[in-house]
Write a protein that holds these residues in place. Structure first.
Motif, mmCIF file in Angstrom:
data_model
loop_
_atom_site.group_PDB
_atom_site.id
_atom_site.type_symbol
_atom_site.label_atom_id
_atom_site.label_comp_id
_atom_site.label_asym_id
_atom_site.label_seq_id
_atom_site.Cartn_x
_atom_site.Cartn_y
_atom_site.Cartn_z
ATOM 1 N N GLY A 67 0.817 -1.200 0.000
ATOM 2 C CA GLY A 67 0.000 0.000 0.000
ATOM 3 C C GLY A 67 0.853 1.253 0.000
ATOM 4 O O GLY A 67 1.935 1.302 0.587
ATOM 5 N N SER A 102 -3.597 1.449 -3.050
ATOM 6 C CA SER A 102 -3.351 0.625 -1.874
ATOM 7 C C SER A 102 -4.152 -0.666 -1.919
ATOM 8 O O SER A 102 -4.068 -1.393 -2.901
ATOM 9 C CB SER A 102 -3.628 1.442 -0.601
ATOM 10 O OG SER A 102 -2.632 2.451 -0.448
ATOM 11 N N THR A 103 -4.946 -0.946 -0.912
ATOM 12 C CA THR A 103 -5.535 -2.274 -0.712
ATOM 13 C C THR A 103 -6.297 -2.787 -1.928
ATOM 14 O O THR A 103 -6.153 -3.947 -2.312
ATOM 15 C CB THR A 103 -6.451 -2.257 0.524
ATOM 16 O OG1 THR A 103 -5.759 -1.606 1.593
ATOM 17 C CG2 THR A 103 -6.822 -3.668 0.939
ATOM 18 N N THR A 156 -3.676 -4.230 -7.100
ATOM 19 C CA THR A 156 -4.565 -5.312 -6.694
ATOM 20 C C THR A 156 -5.603 -5.601 -7.766
ATOM 21 O O THR A 156 -5.857 -6.769 -8.111
ATOM 22 C CB THR A 156 -5.260 -4.957 -5.369
ATOM 23 O OG1 THR A 156 -4.270 -4.851 -4.338
ATOM 24 C CG2 THR A 156 -6.276 -6.009 -4.969
ATOM 25 N N VAL A 203 -1.906 -8.272 0.335
ATOM 26 C CA VAL A 203 -1.562 -6.870 0.547
ATOM 27 C C VAL A 203 -0.788 -6.713 1.842
ATOM 28 O O VAL A 203 -1.192 -7.240 2.882
ATOM 29 C CB VAL A 203 -2.831 -5.993 0.578
ATOM 30 C CG1 VAL A 203 -2.510 -4.590 1.089
ATOM 31 C CG2 VAL A 203 -3.450 -5.914 -0.812
ATOM 32 N N SER A 225 -0.449 -4.064 4.149
ATOM 33 C CA SER A 225 -1.150 -2.805 4.400
ATOM 34 C C SER A 225 -0.182 -1.737 4.886
ATOM 35 O O SER A 225 0.745 -2.009 5.638
ATOM 36 C CB SER A 225 -2.243 -3.041 5.442
ATOM 37 O OG SER A 225 -2.986 -1.873 5.651
ATOM 38 N N HIS A 226 -0.414 -0.491 4.465
ATOM 39 C CA HIS A 226 0.461 0.591 4.906
ATOM 40 C C HIS A 226 0.139 0.956 6.350
ATOM 41 O O HIS A 226 -1.036 1.173 6.693
ATOM 42 C CB HIS A 226 0.317 1.815 4.007
ATOM 43 C CG HIS A 226 1.479 2.738 4.109
ATOM 44 N ND1 HIS A 226 1.680 3.563 5.205
ATOM 45 C CD2 HIS A 226 2.545 2.949 3.288
ATOM 46 C CE1 HIS A 226 2.795 4.240 5.041
ATOM 47 N NE2 HIS A 226 3.341 3.906 3.887
ATOM 48 N N GLY A 251 -7.292 0.457 5.338
ATOM 49 C CA GLY A 251 -6.952 -0.775 4.635
ATOM 50 C C GLY A 251 -7.798 -1.948 5.091
ATOM 51 O O GLY A 251 -8.247 -2.758 4.263
ATOM 52 N N ASN A 261 -4.853 -9.697 3.738
ATOM 53 C CA ASN A 261 -4.400 -8.370 4.120
ATOM 54 C C ASN A 261 -3.594 -8.468 5.408
ATOM 55 O O ASN A 261 -4.112 -8.899 6.439
ATOM 56 C CB ASN A 261 -5.599 -7.438 4.334
ATOM 57 C CG ASN A 261 -5.182 -6.005 4.610
ATOM 58 O OD1 ASN A 261 -4.673 -5.315 3.734
ATOM 59 N ND2 ASN A 261 -5.423 -5.538 5.833
#
Length: 527
Positions: free
Chosen positions: A155, A164-165, A170, A182, A184-185, A192, A215
């Motif tokens: 992300g 991101s997600t 993706t 993912v 996640s950030h 996320g 995730n």
């Protein structure tokens, strides 16, 4: 509802002991949610599920994948105000930006759904046999693209939704038939998780295999490193810093089986201001670029960080107006205290470099985590001699370079690192006298803009959002638009394969009705 847990396939999990919280930069305090960093055991479980899911998911019909992608978009929209509120709390960005980015994210998903239904992305090519050819018979050869396997997606800090997600990486990977994990950030883990819940719900309701999506939370770099090094991961999508992207690229290259890393990393997006354009519309362009430099607090990968012109009174007037406009724009919040601190540090270092002069800076007090926009200036000779001046300052910062002549201008562009965008500001026909400058720019950028600003990335097939290194690790591909799918597929040829055993895309009767290259001619007809 945000749980703080990881999605390991369809299941929530918090087996790890390391926890962290996200941060509200506007209020300058942590959010209420507690997140559990993925453990090594959870990483192994997610990758094993993804690998198992891959063997089923890659053979799902295009129609089923279309339903899946559309359902993800529907479920993201169903998250409603909770998603928007969480997004704003974790980023400091305004509600309008959040809603706009949500719309873009859902548009991308639906665009890929429409694209894969057409079937052209598989690049079906057929050369039929010529058994009586002399001196040797020609075999029947048929080629198409197939998905490569589970993809790790990182992300991005500055786009919690669109990059991101459920962003372009993706969406394109799922469209191709590749499961996604993912990472996640950590700056927007709550946003996320909400998006991840929408993807998992869509997967369940469209009967996708468990493990098609996971995730994983992480406050540091360890989870990402373990993902990229894992033998069951077959590709990586990343948007972020040059340091982070290059580290992942090197790690993937050192594996027993190296894998591709498609990273979009950094760009200062040079803008060339030609003399006649400055003479006739310099004030207009100065105002436009003041807005572009400060848009989104300068936290766009296409922020115009370098303005190049040939020394003249008109360039000086442009800089004067730009400085005035920049100084009067109200400061805005950066994404996180860490980003704000880095911006302050890098911009201060730039001003301290030899031959660099501060042209404009927002004066007065600013709130915590708000950025002071800044413009500096330097002569062309000093810019060429000092590589530190070529580095990106992530935030509302831009450098004006006064070149002696067209030759020095061309030299600067030719010696520059790869960039996402390059812009030429010109009056009508003026550009004809600057062919060398244009040619130099073409060699260094992925998108060449005429009389505009680089901020703003249209999502369409003709957009190229990538460029020569270090703008991206592979200048042939980008994360924006339908052609992003080409990163997650590889060609496979079938030689003398029985028709009934061929994939539908290559069968004589063309049951999918897709456009194919048959014996050198494009056709949707059966053979």
């Amino acid at each position: 509802m945000i749980t703080g847990k990881n999605y390991i396939g369809f299941d929530l999990s918090n087996a790890g002991s390391t926890t962290f919280k996200t941060f509200n930069p506007k209020l300058n305090k942590e959010t209420e949610w507690l997140f559990y960093e993925a453990s090594e055991e959870e990483i192994d479980k997610a990758t094993a599920l993804a690998w198992k899911a891959f063997h089923e998911f890659k053979t799902t019909s295009y129609k089923k994948r279309v339903q899946f992608l559309k359902k993800i978009a529907d479920e993201i929209e169903q998250l409603g105000d909770e998603l928007i509120k969480t997004y704003c709390e974790e980023t400091g960005l305004p509600e309008g930006r959040a809603k706009g980015e949500r719309g873009r994210t859902c548009f991308q998903l639906r665009t890929f759904a429409a694209y894969i239904e057409q079937g052209t992305w598989v690049n079906a090519t057929i050369d039929t046999a010529i058994p009586n050819r002399e001196p040797a018979p020609k075999p029947d050869l048929r080629k198409m693209s197939i998905p490569i396997g589970p993809i790790a997606v990182f992300g991005a800090s500055n786009f919690p939704l669109a990059y991101s997600t459920a962003g372009g990486d993706t969406a394109s990977a799922l469209a191709s038939g590749c499961p996604v994990i993912v990472k996640s950030h950590p700056m927007h883990a709550g946003t996320g998780e909400l998006v991840a819940s929408a993807i998992v719900k869509a997967a369940r309701e469209t009967n996708m295999p468990n493990g098609v999506f996971s995730n994983l939370n992480s406050s540091g770099i360890e989870v990402g490193q373990q993902l990229v090094a894992h033998s069951l991961i077959k590709g990586v999508g990343f948007t972020g810093s040059i340091t982070g992207g290059r580290a992942l690229f090197d790690l993937a290259s050192r594996r027993k089986e190296p894998i591709p890393v498609f990273a979009e990393m950094g760009s200062i997006n040079p803008v060339v201001l030609l003399p006649m354009a400055l003479k006739t519309k310099g004030i207009e362009w100065a105002k436009a670029y003041a807005s572009s430099i400060t848009l989104g607090t300068g936290q766009f990968c296409t922020n115009p960080g370098l303005l190049l012109g040939i020394k003249s009174p008109d360039l000086s007037s442009f800089l004067e107006v730009l400085s005035k406009e920049i100084s009067e724009i109200e400061p805005s919040c950066m994404l996180h205290p860490n980003i704000a601190t880095k911006y302050d540090g890098k911009s201060t270092k730039m001003v301290a470099e030899n031959s660099v002069a501060l042209a404009a800076e927002r004066k007065g007090n600013v709130a915590d985590n708000y950025a002071r926009q800044m413009v500096v200036k330097v002569d062309g000779k000093s810019f060429i001699a000092n590589p530190r001046l070529h580095e990106e300052v992530f935030g509302p910062f831009s450098m004006v370079v006064e070149c002696e002549d067209q030759k020095e201008l061309s030299t600067i562009i030719s010696d520059m690192d790869g960039q996402l965008t390059g812009t030429i500001i010109s009056e009508e026909n003026e550009i004809d006298d600057y062919n060398e400058v244009v040619a130099a720019m073409q060699n260094r950028v992925g998108r060449l803009i005429f009389n505009g600003v680089p901020t703003g990335v249209e999502v369409c097939p003709s957009m190229q959002h990538g460029g020569p290194y270090p703008a991206s690790t592979d200048s042939r591909f980008g994360a924006v638009g339908i052609h992003a799918i080409q990163r997650w597929i590889r060609p496979l040829s079938y030689q003398n394969w029985p028709n009934q055993l061929l994939p539908d895309a290559l069968k004589d009767e063309n049951p999918l009705g897709i456009l194919r290259l048959v014996n050198g001619h494009h056709s949707t007809e059966s053979i």
